[in-house]
Design a protein around this motif. Structure first.
Motif, mmCIF file in Angstrom:
data_model
loop_
_atom_site.group_PDB
_atom_site.id
_atom_site.type_symbol
_atom_site.label_atom_id
_atom_site.label_comp_id
_atom_site.label_asym_id
_atom_site.label_seq_id
_atom_site.Cartn_x
_atom_site.Cartn_y
_atom_site.Cartn_z
ATOM 1 N N LYS A 40 11.168 13.584 -4.541
ATOM 2 C CA LYS A 40 11.337 13.223 -5.701
ATOM 3 C C LYS A 40 11.900 11.686 -5.035
ATOM 4 O O LYS A 40 11.855 10.603 -6.047
ATOM 5 N N PRO A 41 12.765 11.990 -4.101
ATOM 6 C CA PRO A 41 13.500 10.615 -3.599
ATOM 7 C C PRO A 41 12.434 9.252 -3.178
ATOM 8 O O PRO A 41 13.099 8.297 -3.465
ATOM 9 N N VAL A 42 11.419 9.748 -2.863
ATOM 10 C CA VAL A 42 10.333 8.493 -2.291
ATOM 11 C C VAL A 42 9.849 7.962 -3.717
ATOM 12 O O VAL A 42 9.595 6.524 -4.238
ATOM 13 N N PHE A 43 9.527 9.184 -4.488
ATOM 14 C CA PHE A 43 9.328 8.404 -5.841
ATOM 15 C C PHE A 43 10.442 7.833 -6.684
ATOM 16 O O PHE A 43 9.834 6.218 -6.637
ATOM 17 N N GLY B 36 7.377 6.486 3.933
ATOM 18 C CA GLY B 36 6.591 4.817 4.094
ATOM 19 C C GLY B 36 5.248 5.218 2.994
ATOM 20 O O GLY B 36 5.203 3.820 2.514
ATOM 21 N N TYR B 37 4.480 6.093 3.840
ATOM 22 C CA TYR B 37 3.138 6.460 3.059
ATOM 23 C C TYR B 37 3.719 5.930 1.813
ATOM 24 O O TYR B 37 2.630 5.497 0.845
ATOM 25 N N PHE B 38 4.305 7.029 1.315
ATOM 26 C CA PHE B 38 4.016 7.210 -0.560
ATOM 27 C C PHE B 38 4.748 5.861 -1.255
ATOM 28 O O PHE B 38 4.792 5.359 -2.202
ATOM 29 N N THR B 39 6.124 5.969 -0.945
ATOM 30 C CA THR B 39 6.534 4.370 -1.198
ATOM 31 C C THR B 39 5.741 3.564 -1.032
ATOM 32 O O THR B 39 6.154 2.517 -2.495
ATOM 33 N N GLU B 40 4.389 2.903 -0.138
ATOM 34 C CA GLU B 40 4.162 1.877 -0.233
ATOM 35 C C GLU B 40 2.753 2.613 -1.505
ATOM 36 O O GLU B 40 2.245 1.092 -2.324
ATOM 37 N N MET B 41 2.389 3.348 -1.621
ATOM 38 C CA MET B 41 1.024 3.587 -2.382
ATOM 39 C C MET B 41 2.041 3.875 -4.314
ATOM 40 O O MET B 41 1.228 2.704 -4.577
ATOM 41 N N SER C 240 2.436 -8.958 0.752
ATOM 42 C CA SER C 240 2.149 -8.781 -0.577
ATOM 43 C C SER C 240 2.481 -6.380 -0.225
ATOM 44 O O SER C 240 1.375 -6.534 0.237
ATOM 45 N N ILE C 241 2.553 -6.428 -1.041
ATOM 46 C CA ILE C 241 2.848 -4.696 -1.052
ATOM 47 C C ILE C 241 1.036 -4.632 -1.903
ATOM 48 O O ILE C 241 0.738 -3.433 -1.970
ATOM 49 N N MET C 242 0.406 -5.345 -2.505
ATOM 50 C CA MET C 242 -1.057 -5.015 -2.787
ATOM 51 C C MET C 242 -2.240 -5.562 -2.041
ATOM 52 O O MET C 242 -3.163 -5.415 -2.452
ATOM 53 N N GLU C 243 -1.749 -5.154 -1.261
ATOM 54 C CA GLU C 243 -2.711 -5.364 0.293
ATOM 55 C C GLU C 243 -3.031 -4.089 0.342
ATOM 56 O O GLU C 243 -2.853 -3.103 -0.639
ATOM 57 N N TYR D 247 -0.683 0.767 9.643
ATOM 58 C CA TYR D 247 0.288 -0.469 9.368
ATOM 59 C C TYR D 247 0.762 0.115 8.028
ATOM 60 O O TYR D 247 1.892 -0.236 7.487
ATOM 61 N N ARG D 248 -0.026 1.042 7.034
ATOM 62 C CA ARG D 248 0.417 0.809 5.389
ATOM 63 C C ARG D 248 1.732 1.331 5.106
ATOM 64 O O ARG D 248 2.693 1.153 3.852
ATOM 65 N N HIS D 249 2.369 2.626 5.722
ATOM 66 C CA HIS D 249 3.601 3.114 6.229
ATOM 67 C C HIS D 249 4.615 1.929 6.174
ATOM 68 O O HIS D 249 5.600 2.045 5.758
ATOM 69 N N LEU D 250 4.460 0.862 6.815
ATOM 70 C CA LEU D 250 5.041 -0.333 6.921
ATOM 71 C C LEU D 250 5.239 -1.325 6.135
ATOM 72 O O LEU D 250 6.352 -2.286 6.161
#
Length: 751
Positions: free
Chosen positions: A336-339, A512-517, A550-553, A559-562
């Motif tokens: 939940k904190p990540v969401f 990092g992964y969930f935040t990015e997604m 861009s987060i839309m990359e 890489y995506r967790h960063l």
């Protein structure tokens, strides 16, 4: 303000698209956003009750339901006129009309033989405009990803008016609208017509029957009439529930299906149920202060699909300062904190642009009584859901629904395949630890073996997931299967699972992964499209946000967790939500800007691809080819290689396509490149690029050190396997570059 009963009329008009309403459960809306009320009054109405005269909705805005027995009694008492009586015809003739040509093209519903469920609807405001559409909100099968992928399939909103037709003494109501390229004066078409069964002159209502609704809106049967895709066929379709709130009436049509080869008379057939939530929203209830915005160069937004002049889609910022509220469902407590962080990070940027938060959120657990009402796909709500119910081929999905005249986003959803993701990435971390320990012990071949085995298993599992593309139509109208849209795609797997980056824990990576997604999918909800030039602005320090602007990359696993909301994203939402013109016009490209074949490769920039990473895509593709050679030859040990070309063909093809794109497109697009020239021994002009790419390829596949490495293998068998892999790679390079019209076998021949 216009009377909401107009909306009710328009919505219930559409309800006559499904089969017999055996029962209708009506629930009142939540009392207020602040009170989060889960106590909702409920009326259960069935058409088998002898006398029913009750209301749908609340005391202020209501709709009368009348049983067939009560209808007949009032007819006999002269309180309700026969629809075909001269008195009723005179009343109907004075209402907004559509011509017979339009009406004749509409799907016509006939009187049903089933028991009736009747509604008395106000007739004084016929002709008002509403938005109509439908969304698949539930699939009962929790194990079939082919079916789970259908979740959130929808019909882009149609702007319709309810009009009267009186043809041959048979009064009917026709839904009239424009399906595409709509503007003032556009040709209207009839979408559906249905009969009027009575008129109550005293109350000023028209009586319609909800019984004949099902087959015309049995969406699943329309999608797959023969069962070739779902392997199912429908045995019933019925309207099961109505709900009214937020100026919107929704009704669920549930279709029950059995296997195509099952005996329909059998008692033990497995049943699969699909629920489609149809809606009708009065457009006069839309935000009059919302300002439409046209697309502009330099930033990419989704656009309206039905307007002749498309507008970008975005949430309104003019709703009296209220935030855009999301209900976040089913998320395990540890995540939940990540969401929450994904919303908070976007709000940081909106505070800079708007001076306030745009988004708010409330977590709803699976056992919350509101969970059955607030579902992803319901136009009244914005929902982010950790999907506990269905499997799908994607990792995340972020579709939205917008007013097709203005571009205002009226509902948005995010689905996350959380359980599958956690399972998959947990296994990845476990094997990575084992592989890294083996490497430190000098047991390189064993490390390679377990990584190769894991990738084979993952590839096989995900290959079994649904990849079939199919078209969905409602009559002559296209519906959208969002799960197969490349412009919304966030796949479960991209490239191989390499060993986890050193020093990164499971918690660090997954946070990092969930935040990015989530930030990426919320970006789609906000209106943003993919941006495949984001990585060109990477500064690669290993810090959060260093891999793309861009987060839309669309980045790979290392890489995506960063990734994080970047400079491009801030520029884009500044335009979308404040009208500030973008300052950088070469920071953006999206799905259709990528090359898809030899012809498009010649005219589309080599720097626009979802397959690259880092600020220097050319070097990235060179490194990917080098990695493939390392795996195929096993350059770090004397053992036989454990990988085969067939297991990494997609990664080799990404590298070869990426490198070839520079050679093919240089003549026409090199002037737009920002990150190729001026590095190392690269040519200074477009004229030298083709020869340079050829030289790069030959340096890789003809490297003299490979000969020595193969000769040093521990056995003749190991040497033969390594050489066979290298030969197969060379042949593949020849074949792939020939497809692009680049190099001959003679040119690629090693000296």
């Amino acid at each position: 303000m216009k009377n909401i009963k107009t909306s009710l009329f328009s919505v219930c008009v559409l309800s006559i698209f499904s089969t017999a309403c055996l029962k209708v459960e009506t629930k009142l809306p939540f009392q207020s956003e602040a009170k989060s009320s889960s106590k909702r009054k409920s009326n259960l109405v069935t058409n088998k009750e002898s006398k029913v005269n009750t209301l749908i909705g609340d005391e202020k805005h209501s709709l009368q339901i009348i049983s067939e027995a009560e209808f007949k009694a009032q007819r006999l008492a002269g309180l309700i006129l026969s629809a075909k009586s001269p008195e009723a015809m005179k009343i109907l003739d004075d209402l907004p009309q559509t011509n017979e040509e339009v009406a004749n093209k509409a799907h016509k519903l006939v009187d049903a033989k089933e028991e009736s469920l009747l509604l008395g609807l106000p007739i004084g405001l016929l002709g008002e405009e509403s938005m109509f559409g439908g969304v698949i909100t539930k699939v009962s099968d929790k194990t079939n990803d082919t079916l789970g992928t259908l979740k959130l399939t929808d019909l882009s909103p149609l702007h319709v008016r309810t009009m009267v037709t009186n043809s041959g003494g048979a009064p009917a109501i026709t839904l009239v609208g424009c399906p595409s390229e709509c503007e003032e004066g556009s040709q209207q078409m009839g979408l559906v017509s249905f009969p009027v069964v009575g008129v109550d002159q005293k109350k000023g209502t028209v009586i319609v029957d909800l019984a004949p609704i099902g087959k015309a809106l049995d969406l699943i049967s329309m999608i797959d009439p023969t069962g070739s895709y779902t392997k199912l066929r429908a045995i019933s379709s019925a309207t099961t529930a109505f709900d009214y709130s937020y100026s919107t009436l929704v009704f669920d049509i549930k279709t029950k299906m059995i296997p195509v080869d099952a005996d329909p008379t059998a008692q033990n057939n497995p049943i699969t149920e699909f629920t489609v939530r149809w809606y009708m929203k009065l457009t006069s209830g839309s935000n009059s202060a919302f300002a439409s915005r046209l697309p502009t160069e330099g930033v990419g937004f989704f656009k309206t699909e039905r307007s002749k002049t498309p507008k970008i889609t975005r949430f309104s910022t003019t709703n009296f300062g209220k935030s855009v509220k999301y209900y976040v469902k089913n998320v395990p407590s540890e995540w939940k904190p990540v969401f929450a962080k994904s919303f908070d990070n976007w709000n940081v940027e909106f505070k800079k642009i708007l001076g306030r938060d745009l988004l708010s959120y409330e977590f709803i657990d699976a056992n919350d009584p509101r969970s059955e009402v607030i579902v992803a796909g319901d136009i009244r709500f914005n929902v982010m859901e950790w999907d506990l119910n269905n499997l799908a081929s994607y990792g995340g999905l972020g579709p939205s629904i917008a007013n097709q005249f203005t571009g205002e986003t009226i509902s948005a959803n995010v689905l996350i395949q959380g359980p599958t993701i956690i399972s998959l990435y947990s296994k990845w971390f476990e094997l990575s630890k084992t592989a890294r320990d083996l490497q430190q012990q000098g047991r390189e071949r064993e490390a390679n073996s377990i990584v190769a085995k894991f990738n084979r298993e993952v590839k096989a599992e995900l290959a079994s997931r649904s990849k079939q593309k199919f078209a969905v139509k409602l009559g002559n109208l296209d519906m959208t299967v969002h799960a197969q849209r490349t412009d919304l795609e966030d796949p479960m797997i991209k490239n191989h699972f390499e060993i986890v980056p050193a020093g990164v824990t499971f918690e660090q990576y997954m946070n990092g992964y969930f935040t990015e997604m989530l930030e990426h999918e919320l970006g789609h909800n906000l209106g943003l499209r993919h941006n495949f030039k984001g990585n060109l602005g990477a500064f690669e320090t290993g810090e959060q946000g260093s891999v793309s602007r861009s987060i839309m990359e669309y980045l790979g696993r290392p890489y995506r967790h960063l990734s994080a909301i970047g400079l491009y994203d801030k520029m884009a939402i500044a335009y979308g939500y404040k009208g500030i013109a973008p300052k950088h016009l070469n920071w953006f490209c999206t799905d259709e800007d990528q090359a898809s074949d030899k012809a498009s490769m010649a005219v589309k920039s080599a720097e626009c691809t979802k397959s690259d990473a880092t600020s220097d895509p050319y070097s990235f593709f060179e490194d990917r080819l080098s990695r493939a050679i390392h795996l195929l030859v096993d350059t770090k040990s004397a053992h036989a290689p454990v990988w085969k070309l067939s297991e990494i063909t997609s990664q080799v093809d990404d590298a070869l396509t990426g490198l070839s794109a520079y050679a093919v497109s240089a003549e026409r697009t090199a002037a737009t490149w920002t990150n190729f020239f001026g590095k190392g021994d690269r040519p200074e002009t477009a004229a030298g690029v083709k020869d340079y790419v050829l030289s790069s390829l030959k340096k890789k596949i003809c490297d003299s050190e490979l000969v020595a490495i193969i000769k040093a293998k521990e056995s003749a068998q190991a040497q033969a396997l390594a050489q066979a892999n290298l030969d197969a790679l060379k042949a593949h390079v020849e074949k792939k570059t020939a497809e692009f019209g680049l190099y001959s076998a003679e040119q690629l021949k090693c000296e």
